[in-house]
Design a protein around this motif. Structure first.
Motif, PDB file in Angstrom:
ATOM      1  N   MET B   1      59.139 116.465  43.103  1.00 53.09           N
ATOM      2  CA  MET B   1      58.842 115.134  42.553  1.00 53.09           C
ATOM      3  C   MET B   1      60.047 114.645  41.759  1.00 53.09           C
ATOM      4  SD  MET B   1      56.474 112.740  42.282  1.00 53.09           S
ATOM      5  CE  MET B   1      56.290 111.249  41.304  1.00 53.09           C
ATOM      6  N   ASN B   2      60.547 113.479  42.129  1.00 50.48           N
ATOM      7  CA  ASN B   2      61.648 112.885  41.378  1.00 50.48           C
ATOM      8  C   ASN B   2      61.173 112.465  39.993  1.00 50.48           C
ATOM      9  OD1 ASN B   2      63.671 113.018  43.224  1.00 50.48           O
ATOM     10  ND2 ASN B   2      63.543 110.900  43.894  1.00 50.48           N
ATOM     11  N   PRO B   3      62.004 112.653  38.962  1.00 49.32           N
ATOM     12  CA  PRO B   3      61.677 111.999  37.696  1.00 49.32           C
ATOM     13  C   PRO B   3      61.818 110.490  37.875  1.00 49.32           C
ATOM     14  CG  PRO B   3      63.850 113.036  37.592  1.00 49.32           C
ATOM     15  CD  PRO B   3      63.263 113.381  38.923  1.00 49.32           C
ATOM     16  N   SER B   4      61.221 109.721  36.986  1.00 44.64           N
ATOM     17  CA  SER B   4      61.301 108.261  37.104  1.00 44.64           C
ATOM     18  C   SER B   4      62.655 107.776  36.625  1.00 44.64           C
ATOM     19  CB  SER B   4      60.223 107.610  36.235  1.00 44.64           C
ATOM     20  OG  SER B   4      58.969 107.936  36.745  1.00 44.64           O
ATOM     21  N   PRO B   5      63.161 106.712  37.266  1.00 42.97           N
ATOM     22  CA  PRO B   5      64.409 106.130  36.773  1.00 42.97           C
ATOM     23  C   PRO B   5      64.230 105.599  35.360  1.00 42.97           C
ATOM     24  CG  PRO B   5      63.876 105.316  38.971  1.00 42.97           C
ATOM     25  CD  PRO B   5      62.671 106.061  38.493  1.00 42.97           C
ATOM     26  N   ARG B   6      65.283 105.737  34.590  1.00 45.10           N
ATOM     27  CA  ARG B   6      65.291 105.199  33.236  1.00 45.10           C
ATOM     28  C   ARG B   6      65.900 103.796  33.256  1.00 45.10           C
ATOM     29  NH1 ARG B   6      68.716 106.290  28.958  1.00 45.10           N
ATOM     30  NH2 ARG B   6      70.062 107.446  30.376  1.00 45.10           N
ATOM     31  N   VAL B   7      66.885 103.611  34.145  1.00 48.20           N
ATOM     32  CA  VAL B   7      67.477 102.282  34.349  1.00 48.20           C
ATOM     33  C   VAL B   7      67.525 102.009  35.844  1.00 48.20           C
ATOM     34  CG1 VAL B   7      68.893 102.240  32.252  1.00 48.20           C
ATOM     35  CG2 VAL B   7      69.814 103.263  34.337  1.00 48.20           C
ATOM     36  N   PHE B   8      67.544 100.726  36.193  1.00 45.48           N
ATOM     37  CA  PHE B   8      67.632 100.341  37.601  1.00 45.48           C
ATOM     38  C   PHE B   8      68.915  99.557  37.856  1.00 45.48           C
ATOM     39  CE2 PHE B   8      63.086 101.189  37.847  1.00 45.48           C
ATOM     40  CZ  PHE B   8      63.012 101.770  39.104  1.00 45.48           C
ATOM     41  N   LEU B   9      69.510  99.849  38.978  1.00 44.61           N
ATOM     42  CA  LEU B   9      70.684  99.134  39.449  1.00 44.61           C
ATOM     43  C   LEU B   9      70.175  98.221  40.562  1.00 44.61           C
ATOM     44  CD1 LEU B   9      73.766  99.566  38.910  1.00 44.61           C
ATOM     45  CD2 LEU B   9      73.732 101.219  40.801  1.00 44.61           C
ATOM     46  N   GLN B  10      70.501  96.945  40.492  1.00 43.64           N
ATOM     47  CA  GLN B  10      70.051  96.002  41.521  1.00 43.64           C
ATOM     48  C   GLN B  10      71.073  95.986  42.663  1.00 43.64           C
ATOM     49  OE1 GLN B  10      67.150  94.075  41.706  1.00 43.64           O
ATOM     50  NE2 GLN B  10      67.918  93.662  43.782  1.00 43.64           N
ATOM     51  N   ALA B  11      70.641  96.290  43.880  1.00 38.86           N
ATOM     52  CA  ALA B  11      71.576  96.272  45.023  1.00 38.86           C
ATOM     53  C   ALA B  11      72.002  94.845  45.332  1.00 38.86           C
ATOM     54  CB  ALA B  11      70.933  96.918  46.237  1.00 38.86           C
ATOM     55  N   GLU B  12      73.304  94.659  45.525  1.00 37.68           N
ATOM     56  CA  GLU B  12      73.878  93.353  45.870  1.00 37.68           C
ATOM     57  C   GLU B  12      73.995  93.265  47.390  1.00 37.68           C
ATOM     58  OE1 GLU B  12      77.734  92.803  43.802  1.00 37.68           O
ATOM     59  OE2 GLU B  12      77.229  94.632  42.711  1.00 37.68           O
ATOM     60  N   PRO B  13      74.035  92.033  47.934  1.00 38.12           N
ATOM     61  CA  PRO B  13      74.346  91.918  49.359  1.00 38.12           C
ATOM     62  C   PRO B  13      75.752  92.489  49.592  1.00 38.12           C
ATOM     63  CG  PRO B  13      73.657  89.794  48.430  1.00 38.12           C
ATOM     64  CD  PRO B  13      73.845  90.728  47.281  1.00 38.12           C
ATOM     65  N   LEU B  14      75.928  93.123  50.725  1.00 34.05           N
ATOM     66  CA  LEU B  14      77.227  93.737  51.049  1.00 34.05           C
ATOM     67  C   LEU B  14      78.147  92.669  51.643  1.00 34.05           C
ATOM     68  CD1 LEU B  14      78.895  96.352  51.263  1.00 34.05           C
ATOM     69  CD2 LEU B  14      77.819  96.729  53.493  1.00 34.05           C
ATOM     70  N   THR B  15      79.119  92.217  50.870  1.00 40.99           N
ATOM     71  CA  THR B  15      80.092  91.234  51.358  1.00 40.99           C
ATOM     72  C   THR B  15      81.490  91.818  51.207  1.00 40.99           C
ATOM     73  OG1 THR B  15      80.450  90.157  49.221  1.00 40.99           O
ATOM     74  CG2 THR B  15      78.613  89.334  50.549  1.00 40.99           C
ATOM     75  N   PRO B  16      82.422  91.393  52.069  1.00 41.63           N
ATOM     76  CA  PRO B  16      83.787  91.925  51.986  1.00 41.63           C
ATOM     77  C   PRO B  16      84.414  91.721  50.608  1.00 41.63           C
ATOM     78  CG  PRO B  16      83.493  90.728  54.031  1.00 41.63           C
ATOM     79  CD  PRO B  16      82.251  90.491  53.215  1.00 41.63           C
ATOM     80  N   ASP B  17      84.203  90.558  50.005  1.00 37.86           N
ATOM     81  CA  ASP B  17      84.810  90.306  48.696  1.00 37.86           C
ATOM     82  C   ASP B  17      84.237  91.226  47.628  1.00 37.86           C
ATOM     83  OD1 ASP B  17      86.426  88.391  49.739  1.00 37.86           O
ATOM     84  OD2 ASP B  17      85.355  86.682  48.883  1.00 37.86           O
ATOM     85  N   ALA B  18      82.898  91.342  47.613  1.00 40.13           N
ATOM     86  CA  ALA B  18      82.276  92.167  46.581  1.00 40.13           C
ATOM     87  C   ALA B  18      82.654  93.633  46.746  1.00 40.13           C
ATOM     88  CB  ALA B  18      80.756  92.001  46.627  1.00 40.13           C
ATOM     89  N   PHE B  19      82.836  94.064  48.006  1.00 45.14           N
ATOM     90  CA  PHE B  19      83.111  95.476  48.262  1.00 45.14           C
ATOM     91  C   PHE B  19      84.607  95.810  48.231  1.00 45.14           C
ATOM     92  CE2 PHE B  19      83.092  99.422  50.867  1.00 45.14           C
ATOM     93  CZ  PHE B  19      82.160 100.141  50.120  1.00 45.14           C
ATOM     94  N   ALA B  20      85.453  94.794  48.146  1.00 52.54           N
ATOM     95  CA  ALA B  20      86.910  95.005  48.263  1.00 52.54           C
ATOM     96  C   ALA B  20      87.478  96.073  47.320  1.00 52.54           C
ATOM     97  CB  ALA B  20      87.645  93.678  48.085  1.00 52.54           C
ATOM     98  N   PRO B  21      86.986  96.197  46.073  1.00 50.90           N
ATOM     99  CA  PRO B  21      87.564  97.239  45.223  1.00 50.90           C
ATOM    100  C   PRO B  21      87.321  98.658  45.736  1.00 50.90           C
ATOM    101  CG  PRO B  21      86.296  95.657  43.913  1.00 50.90           C
ATOM    102  CD  PRO B  21      85.999  95.363  45.357  1.00 50.90           C
ATOM    103  N   PHE B  22      86.363  98.816  46.644  1.00 56.28           N
ATOM    104  CA  PHE B  22      85.938 100.145  47.076  1.00 56.28           C
ATOM    105  C   PHE B  22      86.355 100.484  48.501  1.00 56.28           C
ATOM    106  CE2 PHE B  22      82.881  98.053  44.247  1.00 56.28           C
ATOM    107  CZ  PHE B  22      83.130  98.793  43.105  1.00 56.28           C
ATOM    108  N   GLY B  23      86.646  99.437  49.294  1.00 59.16           N
ATOM    109  CA  GLY B  23      87.021  99.682  50.686  1.00 59.16           C
ATOM    110  C   GLY B  23      86.687  98.466  51.535  1.00 59.16           C
ATOM    111  N   GLN B  24      86.348  98.707  52.803  1.00 55.97           N
ATOM    112  CA  GLN B  24      86.122  97.613  53.746  1.00 55.97           C
ATOM    113  C   GLN B  24      84.684  97.599  54.260  1.00 55.97           C
ATOM    114  OE1 GLN B  24      88.826  99.992  55.287  1.00 55.97           O
ATOM    115  NE2 GLN B  24      89.874  99.386  53.423  1.00 55.97           N
ATOM    116  N   VAL B  25      84.189  96.387  54.511  1.00 54.55           N
ATOM    117  CA  VAL B  25      82.914  96.204  55.207  1.00 54.55           C
ATOM    118  C   VAL B  25      83.226  96.068  56.694  1.00 54.55           C
ATOM    119  CG1 VAL B  25      80.881  94.737  55.482  1.00 54.55           C
ATOM    120  CG2 VAL B  25      81.892  95.068  53.212  1.00 54.55           C
TER     121      VAL B  25
END
Lengths: 170, 170
Positions: B1-25
């Protein structure tokens, strides 16, 4: 309007052994795997070995392919002297592969050594560098992920073979 | 059983600009293409730039992934210091991506810089070398084509982040 084939090449099932002279078959079926990522994935490792010369680099591209007419008449053979080229179907679509062993003339594809293969749609292929192959033969409209070599120099030699009038049966 | 998240990260749409710091879409949508193969295909060229050190080589593998529990609690961040790592879904399945910018500490992922993205299933990603990312987070059972660096040396650093108790919303 395509001319009619004069001879037919029968497509063989795409198996790693049969395709070994030309490159690798990229598929899960029948391959060894190991568990990774805390048990959440199985890795089927090193299914295709990508090749590029020192001046080049490897990249991923997408080919959006349209259905080729049936019976399909081979029109061109090409080879990439500076690196490998891999294709994987992205909608599980079957496709045809035509290759030529290099003998007896390493500078030309050879009609006597032509072979054709049928991917079942869960299989991709990686052509080794210098292997003569027909450009992508899609049996339905669909996309392919492609891994090949980019960079300076001429990485594509082409020979017109339409006069051979070879069709593929599958 | 997973413990419950304490904080949530909201997933963003995957776009080339938003992802550019990390690599390529890796996707066709919105990209330039050119016609090849006698008009039968369009090539969307150079969507991901693969990287490997001189001692290594690039290869294709398949990951067979099982569905991760929802809400998914991030458990590990990893990075590959010797090359890039690309993922492309083979059944059009959506999946989640979690990454961390390297600042302020280049040797650790950073909770304050975590970002999450949702692939629409027609999009793959290529993580640049050294980018901290969560191992594959599949939202359904399915396969991914993977392009990464194989060879000698340690190409995977991992850090346990379960104690951060970060979940992803999408």
């Amino acid at each position: 309007m395509n001319p009619s084939p004069r001879v037919f090449l029968q497509a063989e099932p795409l198996t790693p052994d049969a395709f070994a002279p030309f490159g690798q078959v990229i598929e899960r079926n029948g391959r060894h795997s190991h568990v990774i990522n805390d048990g959440s994935s199985r890795r089927y490792d090193d299914l295709a070995q990508l090749e590029a010369d020192r001046d080049g680099r490897l990249a991923l591209s997408i080919f959006q392919a349209t259905t080729r007419l049936s019976p399909f008449l081979l029109n061109t053979m090409e080879r990439h002297p500076l690196g490998s080229q891999a294709f994987f179907p992205l909608q599980g679509q079957a496709f045809l592969i035509a290759v030529s062993a290099r003998a007896p003339d390493p500078d030309h594809p050879d009609i006597g050594s032509l072979r054709a293969f049928l991917s079942n749609g869960l299989q991709g292929v990686n052509f080794r560098k210098d292997v003569w192959h027909h450009p992508l033969i899609a049996l339905s409209d669909g996309d392919f992920l492609v891994a090949d070599r980019l960079g300076p120099g001429n990485n594509c030699e082409e020979i017109d073979i339409a006069r051979w009038q070879v069709g593929i049966r599958h």
